[in-house]
Design an enzyme around this catalytic site. Sequence first.
Site, mmCIF file in Angstrom:
data_model
loop_
_atom_site.group_PDB
_atom_site.id
_atom_site.type_symbol
_atom_site.label_atom_id
_atom_site.label_comp_id
_atom_site.label_asym_id
_atom_site.label_seq_id
_atom_site.Cartn_x
_atom_site.Cartn_y
_atom_site.Cartn_z
ATOM 1 N N HIS A 186 -31.506 -26.974 -1.483
ATOM 2 C CA HIS A 186 -30.140 -26.639 -1.845
ATOM 3 C C HIS A 186 -29.362 -27.769 -2.525
ATOM 4 O O HIS A 186 -28.221 -27.572 -2.935
ATOM 5 C CB HIS A 186 -29.423 -26.238 -0.554
ATOM 6 C CG HIS A 186 -28.183 -25.443 -0.751
ATOM 7 N ND1 HIS A 186 -27.753 -24.970 -1.976
ATOM 8 C CD2 HIS A 186 -27.256 -25.016 0.131
ATOM 9 C CE1 HIS A 186 -26.632 -24.305 -1.815
ATOM 10 N NE2 HIS A 186 -26.304 -24.324 -0.552
ATOM 11 N N TYR B 272 -15.453 -20.374 7.165
ATOM 12 C CA TYR B 272 -15.712 -20.902 5.816
ATOM 13 C C TYR B 272 -16.319 -19.828 4.930
ATOM 14 O O TYR B 272 -17.190 -19.071 5.349
ATOM 15 C CB TYR B 272 -16.668 -22.090 5.898
ATOM 16 C CG TYR B 272 -17.210 -22.525 4.559
ATOM 17 C CD1 TYR B 272 -16.515 -23.426 3.770
ATOM 18 C CD2 TYR B 272 -18.408 -22.022 4.068
ATOM 19 C CE1 TYR B 272 -17.006 -23.815 2.531
ATOM 20 C CE2 TYR B 272 -18.901 -22.402 2.828
ATOM 21 C CZ TYR B 272 -18.193 -23.292 2.072
ATOM 22 O OH TYR B 272 -18.673 -23.673 0.850
ATOM 23 N N THR C 237 -18.726 -25.564 -5.696
ATOM 24 C CA THR C 237 -17.958 -24.612 -4.905
ATOM 25 C C THR C 237 -16.700 -25.267 -4.344
ATOM 26 O O THR C 237 -16.598 -26.500 -4.297
ATOM 27 C CB THR C 237 -18.769 -24.068 -3.712
ATOM 28 O OG1 THR C 237 -19.099 -25.156 -2.843
ATOM 29 C CG2 THR C 237 -20.035 -23.369 -4.173
#
Length: 817
Positions: free
Chosen positions: A367, A498, A511
């Site tokens: 990621h 979140y 993001t």
Amino acid sequence: MPESLDESLASEQPPNSDVQQSSPHNTDAPFSPSERESLASPGPKRRRGITYAAEDKLPKLPIPELEDTCRKYQAVLTPLQNRREQEDTAAAVHEFLKSDGPELQARLKKYATGKTSYIEQFWYDSYLNFDNSVVLNLNPFFLLEDDPTPARNNQVTRAASLVISSLCFVRAVRKEELPPDTLKGTPLCMYQYSRLFSTARIPTENGCQIAQDSGSRHVVVLCKGQFYWFDVLDDNSDIIMTEKDMALNLQVIVDDAERTPIQEAAKGALGVLSTENRKIWAGLRDVLTRDEDSNNAECLSIVDSALFILCLDYTEPKTGAELCGNMLCGTSEVVKGVQIGTCTNRWYDKMQIIVCKNGSAGINFEHTGVDGHTVLRMASDVYTDTILRFAKSINGQAPSLWTSTSPDPSKRDPESFGDVSTTPHKLEWDMLPELSTALRFAETRLADLIQQNEFEILEFAGYGKNFITSMGFSPDAFVQMAFQAAYYGLYGRVENTYEPAMTKVFLHGRTEAIRVATAESTAFVKTFWADDEPRRKVDALKKATQKHTALTKECAKALGQDRHLYALYCVWQRAVDEEGAEAASSNGCSSPVDGSPSDMGVTSQRGGSISHSPPQSANKKTADKTTSASPSPRRPLQQMPSLFSDSGYDRINTTIISTSNCGNPALRHFGFGPSSADGFGIGYIIKDDSISVCISSKHRQTRRFVDSLEAYFAEIKRLLRSVKKGEGAGRSKARESEKEKTVGKGKAIKIDGQPEGEDQVPVEEEVDEGLGGYGFFDAGMLLQALKASQKEKERPSDKAAGNARRAIGKKLRLNEY
């Protein structure tokens, strides 16, 4: 099949085929300095294709005003704090604004001068300095829908199809022919696509690095913990194998892997080491590469430099929850003291395409350099291409996703392939005693980690986007309020929640964090669970969803508070490091990489949905989700800026409900692990007429959470219909007259997604966070076409004649299957 891998291929290959092959990568210098360049580097200047055509025109991520960020910081904490805590936070913010804050803001602006993004390198460092296992902490997963052509839903056929489509995507990225993403006509940053393939997370004593081999041509296949490789592209990034060739190679690998008993193979399943603590894994990589007489360094280089990893599992998970767990962390099954679960059949430092025995398939991805929305595009295009290629085999005029395609490998001159090896080779590791011991310990720790987590899914078919919008709500905001209400119904409190918002409208954007719990959402959940009239509950829901939609818009403009505060913290930490303060020693945290500040374990949110996978969502999982608690100070607390020493900063960086909306019709589920010990990880997909949710936790009341969520969806629909029915008294006279006149004159047509007797309501302006709108081919006609027999093309011989590379690993014999 031959009795031994040592048997030659003379009966099937030209005499000179595949002799003296070299490694697909130079193992003396596995990655050059340019290949290990900073992830934040813009790369060399050159003429660009359509993929990156808009990059130079994209605006840079704005640095929010300090006062605005502090105001929003207080606002997001208000629902989570009591009055005393709110007063303490207000005092800390006041002190910060008149002391350290302005100086840190000025330092941040100076630091950002000349950089593509003020947050980018800090963000990469937050991932790369994460020391714990990436399994369940960083890597998210996607579970693809089954191939709509049933005959292809077996392991080898499905895997071959997915690999070929993935290679088409690789080719489009490398040739810069991939059409850029857009959001309501606005071009999005495509930089992450350059980091999607042939990259590897490399652990070192001073944090991890991301290495990339831009010339990679091969894939690595894992089967029962055993490693195989073969070339799939030529130097021009054209595909050199047909789908039939690919299926034959994979079948050969499966058959060869089955020769070794699973208990025996598990003892050499070195992929388990990639699940270790990063510092331990760094030391073990040194063990693998230190002996010049061992071929371990060559094997490791082949794995690191592969385009991606294909994992062929020998199991068939029976339930959706088991499938999700298999894609996220593998299964743990110990027989006679030996781990034989699929957790041994993974390599978590790279992107993995996972295919089960029954053809169920998914993706698990590293990621650091990519968020979920990027991998979603890849998964969507790959899934669509598998359908379109099958359609083309029936009708040559069927459309294609790609601007151009590779020449048909079966019609090419063998000499045109260059120095390639399309025959699979098995990597043979030298299992040193210390490696065997380390593998045993890594496996037991991984088994513990797997057993500490559980997964439940909800495939709600009652309604989806169509119904929600018909009631006047944003689908994402509607589902987020469902999570709030279900949690409150179980625990009677509101927790820090979140959700990632995509900021790829900016250059190198990642993001921003949407903090879902607001005063409006809190009022809604309390009203919903109170003995109140339906109208008040629906009105409260409307206010809560409108607030959420407004927050989403703001965060999509990169005007949230989380990323700005994190950057300010990193600037403060950098100043401490530069001053050489004695108290700025590691304090148990990873050392910075290349002089960049350590994130001290601060949130790395999963980039999900609009990805997960960190916050990782991402989405994680997007894909972003919080991977740890707030930063631990490197110097005495009283010397820290007041805002960062405030208990509220701990609260905002400890996510209890980590969520991400990421998906389209190509996905069945997606998800990630919980971001805190007492939290939930929630990945969800809102489809036209259904909602899919995957929830993970460390054995909290996950099943009850799912049940509460399902009950909420049913109850809120009843409330909405009740309120709407009550509004029927105000229906226009013309509509009533129309209904009276049409009685007995045929059945009225129902608007799609609209319950009978209900009018469409103007929907809230929706912010699309999922990059929805990817082309999805309607394969309904293909289901019938599959019943017809398909004429197979004759497999061409392995066109690697004339190469002069030394063979690495044992060559497998290719029989006709």
